[in-house]
Structures are given as C-alpha cells and as structure tokens.
Design an enzyme around this catalytic site. Structure first.
Site, PDB file in Angstrom:
ATOM      1  CD  GLU A  45     -23.812 -14.776 -15.066  1.00  0.00           C
ATOM      2  OE1 GLU A  45     -24.443 -13.840 -14.553  1.00  0.00           O
ATOM      3  OE2 GLU A  45     -23.304 -14.741 -16.185  1.00  0.00           O
ATOM      4  CE1 TYR A  60      -3.294   2.338  -6.431  1.00  0.00           C
ATOM      5  CE2 TYR A  60      -3.856   3.711  -4.549  1.00  0.00           C
ATOM      6  CZ  TYR A  60      -4.149   3.231  -5.810  1.00  0.00           C
ATOM      7  OH  TYR A  60      -5.281   3.642  -6.454  1.00  0.00           O
ATOM      8  CG  ASP A  61      -0.878   5.004   0.268  1.00  0.00           C
ATOM      9  OD1 ASP A  61      -1.844   4.732  -0.475  1.00  0.00           O
ATOM     10  OD2 ASP A  61      -0.793   4.635   1.456  1.00  0.00           O
ATOM     11  CE1 TYR A  68     -26.517  -7.875 -14.965  1.00  0.00           C
ATOM     12  CE2 TYR A  68     -25.696  -8.028 -12.718  1.00  0.00           C
ATOM     13  CZ  TYR A  68     -26.585  -7.495 -13.643  1.00  0.00           C
ATOM     14  OH  TYR A  68     -27.529  -6.599 -13.234  1.00  0.00           O
ATOM     15  CB  CYS A 125     -27.081  -9.914  37.620  1.00  0.00           C
ATOM     16  SG  CYS A 125     -27.180 -10.676  39.240  1.00  0.00           S
ATOM     17  CB  CYS A 134     -30.730 -10.397  38.770  1.00  0.00           C
ATOM     18  SG  CYS A 134     -30.383 -12.029  38.098  1.00  0.00           S
ATOM     19  CG  ASP A 165      -1.965  -1.044   1.185  1.00  0.00           C
ATOM     20  OD1 ASP A 165      -2.001  -1.781   0.176  1.00  0.00           O
ATOM     21  OD2 ASP A 165      -2.753  -1.142   2.153  1.00  0.00           O
ATOM     22  CB  SER A 177     -36.509  -7.394 -14.407  1.00  0.00           C
ATOM     23  OG  SER A 177     -37.772  -7.652 -14.954  1.00  0.00           O
ATOM     24  CG  LEU A 178     -33.063 -11.904 -14.793  1.00  0.00           C
ATOM     25  CD1 LEU A 178     -32.017 -12.368 -13.783  1.00  0.00           C
ATOM     26  CD2 LEU A 178     -32.818 -12.579 -16.132  1.00  0.00           C
ATOM     27  CE  LYS A 231     -35.294 -13.307  -6.746  1.00  0.00           C
ATOM     28  NZ  LYS A 231     -36.344 -12.620  -6.036  1.00  0.00           N
ATOM     29  NE  ARG A 257     -33.962  -3.349 -14.469  1.00  0.00           N
ATOM     30  CZ  ARG A 257     -35.211  -3.393 -14.030  1.00  0.00           C
ATOM     31  NH1 ARG A 257     -35.525  -2.778 -12.906  1.00  0.00           N
ATOM     32  NH2 ARG A 257     -36.134  -4.043 -14.695  1.00  0.00           N
ATOM     33  CD  GLU A 305     -27.088  -6.522  -8.910  1.00  0.00           C
ATOM     34  OE1 GLU A 305     -27.310  -6.338 -10.134  1.00  0.00           O
ATOM     35  OE2 GLU A 305     -27.984  -6.603  -8.072  1.00  0.00           O
ATOM     36  CB  CYS A 341     -30.079 -13.881  42.133  1.00  0.00           C
ATOM     37  SG  CYS A 341     -29.163 -12.411  41.678  1.00  0.00           S
ATOM     38  CG  ASP A 355     -29.796  -9.092  -2.609  1.00  0.00           C
ATOM     39  OD1 ASP A 355     -30.430  -8.370  -3.410  1.00  0.00           O
ATOM     40  OD2 ASP A 355     -30.271  -9.486  -1.534  1.00  0.00           O
ATOM     41  CE  LYS A 366     -27.167 -13.602 -16.900  1.00  0.00           C
ATOM     42  NZ  LYS A 366     -26.074 -12.642 -16.660  1.00  0.00           N
ATOM     43  CE  LYS A 377     -32.255 -12.016  -9.512  1.00  0.00           C
ATOM     44  NZ  LYS A 377     -32.373 -10.910  -8.574  1.00  0.00           N
ATOM     45  CB  CYS A 407     -26.579 -14.398  40.389  1.00  0.00           C
ATOM     46  SG  CYS A 407     -27.661 -14.565  38.966  1.00  0.00           S
TER      47      CYS A 407
HETATM   48  S1  IVH Z   1     -28.751 -10.637 -15.885  1.00  0.00           S
HETATM   49  C1  IVH Z   1     -31.609  -9.493 -19.121  1.00  0.00           C
HETATM   50  N1  IVH Z   1     -27.139 -11.614 -14.096  1.00  0.00           N
HETATM   51  O1  IVH Z   1     -31.078  -9.272 -11.023  1.00  0.00           O
HETATM   52  C2  IVH Z   1     -30.821  -9.997 -17.992  1.00  0.00           C
HETATM   53  N2  IVH Z   1     -28.805 -10.090 -13.388  1.00  0.00           N
HETATM   54  O2  IVH Z   1     -34.157  -9.263 -11.967  1.00  0.00           O
HETATM   55  C3  IVH Z   1     -30.588  -8.975 -16.990  1.00  0.00           C
HETATM   56  N3  IVH Z   1     -28.732  -9.554 -11.010  1.00  0.00           N
HETATM   57  O3  IVH Z   1     -31.796  -6.099 -12.195  1.00  0.00           O
HETATM   58  C4  IVH Z   1     -29.929  -9.349 -15.752  1.00  0.00           C
HETATM   59  N4  IVH Z   1     -27.022 -10.827 -10.525  1.00  0.00           N
HETATM   60  O4  IVH Z   1     -29.654  -6.341 -10.927  1.00  0.00           O
HETATM   61  C5  IVH Z   1     -28.172 -10.805 -14.333  1.00  0.00           C
HETATM   62  N5  IVH Z   1     -25.612 -12.518 -12.591  1.00  0.00           N
HETATM   63  C6  IVH Z   1     -26.640 -11.715 -12.843  1.00  0.00           C
HETATM   64  C7  IVH Z   1     -27.258 -10.967 -11.833  1.00  0.00           C
HETATM   65  C8  IVH Z   1     -28.350 -10.163 -12.141  1.00  0.00           C
HETATM   66  C9  IVH Z   1     -27.911  -9.969 -10.054  1.00  0.00           C
HETATM   67  C10 IVH Z   1     -29.872  -8.632 -10.805  1.00  0.00           C
HETATM   68  C11 IVH Z   1     -29.864  -7.465 -11.719  1.00  0.00           C
HETATM   69  C12 IVH Z   1     -31.238  -7.366 -12.340  1.00  0.00           C
HETATM   70  C13 IVH Z   1     -32.012  -8.355 -11.554  1.00  0.00           C
HETATM   71  C14 IVH Z   1     -32.926  -9.078 -12.489  1.00  0.00           C
END
Ligand code: IVH
Length: 680
Positions: free
Chosen positions: A122, A39-40, A234, A435, A417, A36, A85-86, A323, A145, A182, A420, A126, A299, A124, A441
């Site tokens: 992959e 780097y600094d 992703y 206590c 307490c 580090d 979305s998915l 999920k 998004r 993400e 006791c 969060d 996918k 998912k 106790c």
């Molecule tokens: S693919 C068209 N891959 O999940 C495909 N999404 O409901 C678009 N997410 O809003 C998403 N990990 O924020 C993809 N490995 C992953 C993901 C991922 C998390 C989230 C993403 C998206 C939501 C889909």
C-alpha cells in the site's frame, strides 16, 4: 418523535439515505450520479425538514458535514487497542531482513518447500492517522492517534469529511467496528489553501500533512469543513462481527463495501522480490499522484499469520514501511540572484547549497517576487526547508529562524536592473517588479529573440539559447528584425559554428518568413498573449492591421480577452519601437496569408478550454493543439475550475490529478482521436 407524521419520518429517512449515497458516489467512488444542483436541492429539502422538526436531526444526517458549534477543548480518548506505528526499512536488504525474520518466526526453515509470504502493498499516505468507531453501523467517535494509547476526540471534525461514511452501507454490518486510516489533504487542496493564505497575508502550511493536522486540530468544525480533506481506510482496530475476513485485502474490500475509500494502488504480491518491484513502480508514479505519499507499507496479507507474528514494542512484526526520498529537506540559502525575463519581470532566484529532495538534487528555487521574500522573512545565510513534490518546481517552504546565523544578510530587491541598470518599477496592485529598460535591456532582448525563434512561434531551427546570448553579447544583433539580415559569414567563427551549421541557420531563418498570423502575433511576445490568445486574435481580426488598430473596447468584445490583456495589446501596438520592428520584419519578407473571416468554419468548441497533458503517440502535441484551436477551443497549460476537458496521455502528472480532484472530464488519446474525427 410522537408528533411527527409518519410520511415525514419516511421522507426524512429517504432523503438522508439518498444524500449519503450521492455523497459516497461523489467523494469515495469519484463517480457522481447526479449533478451538484440536484444534490443541493435534496440537501435543502432535508434541511427544511430538520428546521421544521428539530427532533428529527440525528448525527448521521448529511447536513451535519458543514460543521457545528465550536468546542472549548478536545476530550481524551483511550484506545482499547493501541494504535501502533511501523518499523522502517531503508534499503532492499532491510526489506529482505524483514521477510527473513517473518519466515524464521514462522519456523519456515524447518519446513520443506516453505511458501513465499504474500504481502499487501500500500502507499504510505502522508497525513494524519485516525480511528473511527462505528456502533451498529453509525459513526459515534473519531479520534486521533495521540501517543498510540490516548488520543483526542475529533468526532465533530471527522463528520465534516465527505469520504468518511456517517453510516455504513451494504451487507453484514458489524455491531462494533473501529476503522483506522489516514486523513490527508490532496495536493490541489493544499495549493488552494496556501494560495488563499498568501492572499489574506496569513502564514502558509509547509506541506499537506501539516495542513491536514492543523485542519483536524480546529475546535471549530466549520473550519475543518472548509478544508477538502479525504480519508482512506487501511486497517481495523476493534471488530465484533459474525464473520471475519481471512486476509488484509479481503478486509479492505469489506471496508470498501461498507462505504470507505480504499487507496486504488493497494495490491497483493508474493515474495519480497515483487515487493521491490511494487516499490519501483510506485516510485515512478509518485510525482503524478494527487496526494503526497512518503513510502510503501508492506503487510503480511494473511490475517491469521499476522496474529501469529504479533508485535514487538510499538510496531507489528507483520508490517514494515519502506520510505521514499524525503520531499522536504533542510539546506542553506547561499545567495539570491535576480533574473530578468522577456517582459522585464525581475525574479529573485534562491541559490542553495545543493540538497537531494523529492528524488532530485536541487540547487536553485524561485522566490517568486518581493512579497514572497517578505512573507518568508528570508535572509541570505538562513537555513530553509525546501519542498519538492509532484512535478512542480522546488519551493522554499519555510525559514528556520532558530538557525539564523549572526551574519545573515537581508535580501535587498534591486532598484536598478541587474542587466541594463534601468530602473525597476512595480505597478500598483502587481506583485511583479519589472525592469523599465524594454528593448534597451540585454536580458529582455535576449529573451524576446529566444521567444521569437521558439518552436511555437517562428520556429527557427538551430537558433538555440546559447547562440542568441552570443549574438546579443557580441552586438551582432539588437532585435528580432536583425535576424533577417544575418549572413553566414557573420556566424562562422562564433563559438561552435561551422560553415554547415551557419548555412543551415540562415536557411532556417529564411524559411521562417512564411508563417501564420497567429504564430506571428505569438512571436511578438506581447504580455499575457500566449498561443491560444494569438489564435483567437487572428481568428477574430483576420489581419495584423486590424489587431493593431483595435482599441480596448473592440478587443474586449472578443471572448476570453479581459481588460488586462486588452491593455497589454493596445500598449504594445502604441509603442513606436514595436511598430518599427514589425515594419522591419515585414520589409524583410515575413508574411502570412490573411484569414478570410467570411470563410471561417464553424467552431463547435468555441468557449471551451482544453488542457493537454502527458504523452501522445499518434499526434504531436502541437498538432493536437492546432486541431483543437481550429475547432474554436482555447488550449490552456494548466487545469482550473474553468477547464472544460482534459486529454491525458501516458505519464500525465499533477494536471491529471488536479482535473480528477476538480471532477473535470478526462479522455485518453484514443478517445480524443475519435472525438476529433467525429467533430471536425
Ligand atoms: S498501517 C500497525 N497503512 O503510517 C499498522 N499506516 O508509522 C499501523 N500510514 O501512523 C499502520 N499509510 O498514520 C498503515 N497504508 C498505511 C498507511 C499508514 C500511512 C501512517 C499511519 C501510521 C504511520 C505508521
């Protein structure tokens, strides 16, 4: 830049490149090339140049990651290609339906010997979805998004995230590239952020996703810069390049080569059965990951097939999310009980309407202390959000005030307490209330005896928790010293105590008399004196008399003993009740060899703190610990910035993750054994 000398320009470019590379090694590859400090030093050189020649500064400069001038509002960004979305699959059957729909759509039924579909699997992640636009390799825009069509411009904020390249590296850099991925906050960063919020009396975040979203919504990018956010790529949106990959995995690998972080658990499998298998494998590892995931994304790997499959409404036909059980659930606080621990700490425990969260049914959660009750503003009858993520105990993350019933009852911290009836006191500056009953106790006596008998202390086999409760409740014993007067006749007749087990227990108590000074000190249960400190005390003072006679100053001279622990030790040996118990124990024959301090072996690991986590196959955990302590190391139970080394066996969980996030060296059992053999 006419008036900037050529050598300055080239030096500036060189520094930028080098710092970007270090950054990539550190944050994307987890494999720093320089310390580090180096780097600094380079960063300071860069900043000097930028100060002297302000026109040099470009947005891809690594100096810009610290954040800049605050915005007054975010501007809107229209996504040229919608951010979809998915769809979700909630069962194996629904995943099979997804596979079947794909095959139908591709008309596989008409083909003889139609192949199984290859899927990219992959985690998912969060967090928060992001779109990053690169023109000729330079990051020009970052956007949320939003509703999928229109998001917000968060360029200044994304520039502060170290795993996002400001400038692409490597070959065949596309003219135009929109990377999607993400942004998330690893659990260790989340815990640290909430700990800071608690200290400052601020509101905490319910989960890492909310914390990541909140961090990205900051108009002041300096705040974003202070949050340890990460980003994994992703997919891609807009893309103009000479050549394009054929599969999703090849695309991810191109992104990796251009400098993006790609999740390490991404893999391709053929057929839906292997998708299910991937699901089970990842579900098993979920708790041990360094970050939250809420499921798996499957996918279709072949990008040409993806194109043929296309979209319905807001989601692609070629991808689906499966999920995991939620890590947060709502339930009701039925009651609060106050438990009394070995040191008298009175801990409020939430009794909950049982709820399935993070893969297990939870019916209790700790509320820690009175401050936590206040901070949460929680009442009995409230609806609460319980979070259970990783291998940590379930937490009450939030109270849903809107759902508070009219008859909600405030939680009153007891002044006496519950066991006791002695008064409960809270020392200045301490969050914990205790206590004051000490050895009067029953709860403290029971806990003290259980601790005394435990494996790492006097190791009395057969003296389980239930039996201790019985012995104390029936007034058979009142202190640890009474154990050594126990006769088999007194035991027989107690619940589930046969002749044989009574005789075995008496024998186990007898053989526990032969112990070591460190174990005896630990067994006494002095506050904040764990196994490691006991070992240190034994090593440094050699005898119980010397430890008992030491004053705070002498104790403070010992490495790793701070003023708080020193005070607890002095207080313990000043208490006449404790002294008489020790005398009774010695009179009963408890003994240990004193340590000849002159004969002490060299301690090459002195000053180091090690953490053991996960399973071990060749050594027992206790043996590993003993051997490390013999070498002078302190063996701690949790990872912090002060940890010198982590030994991680199979199944290592959040401790390993934390070590990785703090960049603490980790070795496996084989490396550990080799190390011990070379060091001892
Ligand atoms: S693919 C068209 N891959 O999940 C495909 N999404 O409901 C678009 N997410 O809003 C998403 N990990 O924020 C993809 N490995 C992953 C993901 C991922 C998390 C989230 C993403 C998206 C939501 C889909």
């Amino acid at each position: 830049m006419a008036n900037i000398p050529e050598h300055v320009l080239s030096e500036y470019e060189r520094l930028k490149d080098e710092l970007n590379q270090h950054n990539h090694r550190y944050y994307v590859l987890d494999d720093p090339a320089v310390p580090d400090s180096e780097y600094d030093r380079q960063m300071r050189l860069l900043q000097d140049l930028e100060q002297r020649y302000p026109t040099l500064l470009t947005p891809d400069s690594p100096s810009q990651r610290v954040g800049g001038v605050a915005l007054t509002a975010f501007t809107q960004v229209r996504h040229d290609i919608a951010m979809l979305s998915l769809d979700n699959a909630f069962s194996d059957a629904e995943l099979e339906d997804f596979d079947r729909r794909i095959k139908d759509r591709l008309n596989y039924a008409a083909q003889e010997q139609a192949p199984e579909i290859e899927f990219a699997c992959e985690p998912k992640l969060d967090g928060v979805a992001v779109s990053l636009l690169y023109l000729d390799g330079l990051l020009v825009r970052g956007a949320t998004r939003g509703d999928g069509m229109v998001g917000e411009d968060i360029t200044a904020n994304v520039r502060t995230i170290n795993s996002i390249p400001l400038k692409l590296v490597g070959e065949n850099i596309p003219e135009l590239l929109e990377v999607r991925g993400e942004i998330y906050l690893p659990r260790a960063g989340f815990d640290a952020l909430n700990a800071k919020a608690i200290n400052a009396g601020d509101k905490t975040f319910v989960n890492p996703r909310n914390a990541a979203a909140g961090s990205l919504r900051q108009l002041d990018s300096k705040i974003t810069a202070s949050r340890p956010l990460e980003m994994c790529a992703y997919s891609v949106g807009q893309f103009q390049a000479q050549t394009k990959p054929d599969t999703h995995l090849a695309m991810l690998s191109a992104l990796r080569n251009w400098g993006f972080k790609i999740n390490q658990h991404v893999e391709a499998v053929v057929g839906v059965a292997d998708c299910q298998d991937y699901y089970s494998r990842l579900a098993e590892r979920r708790d041990s990951l360094a970050y939250d995931i809420d499921g798996i994304v499957y996918k279709v790997n072949d990008l040409h097939l993806q194109q043929r499959l296309g979209f319905v409404a807001k989601a692609p036909r070629w991808a689906i999310a499966r999920k995991f059980p939620a890590q947060e659930e709502m339930t009701k606080l039925l009651d609060v009980e106050f438990q009394v621990g070995r040191t008298g700490a009175v801990t409020p425990v939430a009794r909950l309407e049982p709820v399935f969260v993070g893969g297990v049914t939870v019916s209790n959660a700790t509320l820690h202390n009175g401050d936590e009750i206040k901070r949460l503003g929680i009442c009995i009858g409230d609806t609460v959000i319980i979070r259970r993520a990783g291998d940590v105990i379930p937490q009450v993350a939030k109270v849903i005030l809107e759902k508070r019933p009219a008859n909600a009852q405030p939680i009153v911290f007891p002044e006496r307490c519950p066991v006791c009836q002695s008064s409960v006191r809270r020392a200045e500056g301490e969050a914990v209330a205790r206590c004051s009953g000490g050895l009067f106790c029953g709860a403290q006596i029971k806990q003290a005896i259980k601790h005394f008998a435990s494996r790492k202390a006097m190791d009395i086999d057969g003296l389980g928790d239930k039996l201790v409760d019985l012995l104390v409740d029936q007034n058979v014993i009142f202190s640890v010293a009474d154990l050594y007067d126990l006769r088999a006749e007194q035991l027989v007749g107690l619940e589930r105590m046969a002749d044989k087990s009574a005789a075995n227990l008496v024998a186990a108590i007898e053989s526990s008399k032969q112990t070591s000074l460190a174990k005896f000190l630990y067994a006494l249960g002095i506050r904040e004196v764990g196994e490691a400190t006991s070992q240190t005390l034994a090593n440094n003072f050699g005898s119980l008399e010397a430890v008992a006679a030491a004053d705070a100053d002498q104790l403070l001279e010992v490495d790793d003993i701070g003023p708080v622990v020193a005070r607890h030790i002095v207080n313990f040996f000043r208490n006449p009740d404790n002294v008489s118990i020790i005398e009774a124990l010695r009179a009963a024959g408890v003994n240990w060899p004193d340590i000849d301090q002159n004969a002490q072996v060299s301690q090459p690991l002195k000053g180091q703190t090690w953490v053991l986590t996960g399973g071990m196959e060749m050594l027992s955990r206790a043996e590993a610990k003993d051997r490390l302590q013999a070498l002078g190391a302190k063996v701690a139970g949790s990872v912090s910035a002060k940890t010198s080394q982590v030994v991680a066996g199979p199944g290592a969980g959040s401790k390993l993750a934390k070590a990785q996030s703090l960049d603490i060296p980790v070795m496996d059992e084989a490396e550990f054994l080799l190390f011990l053999n070379n060091t001892e």
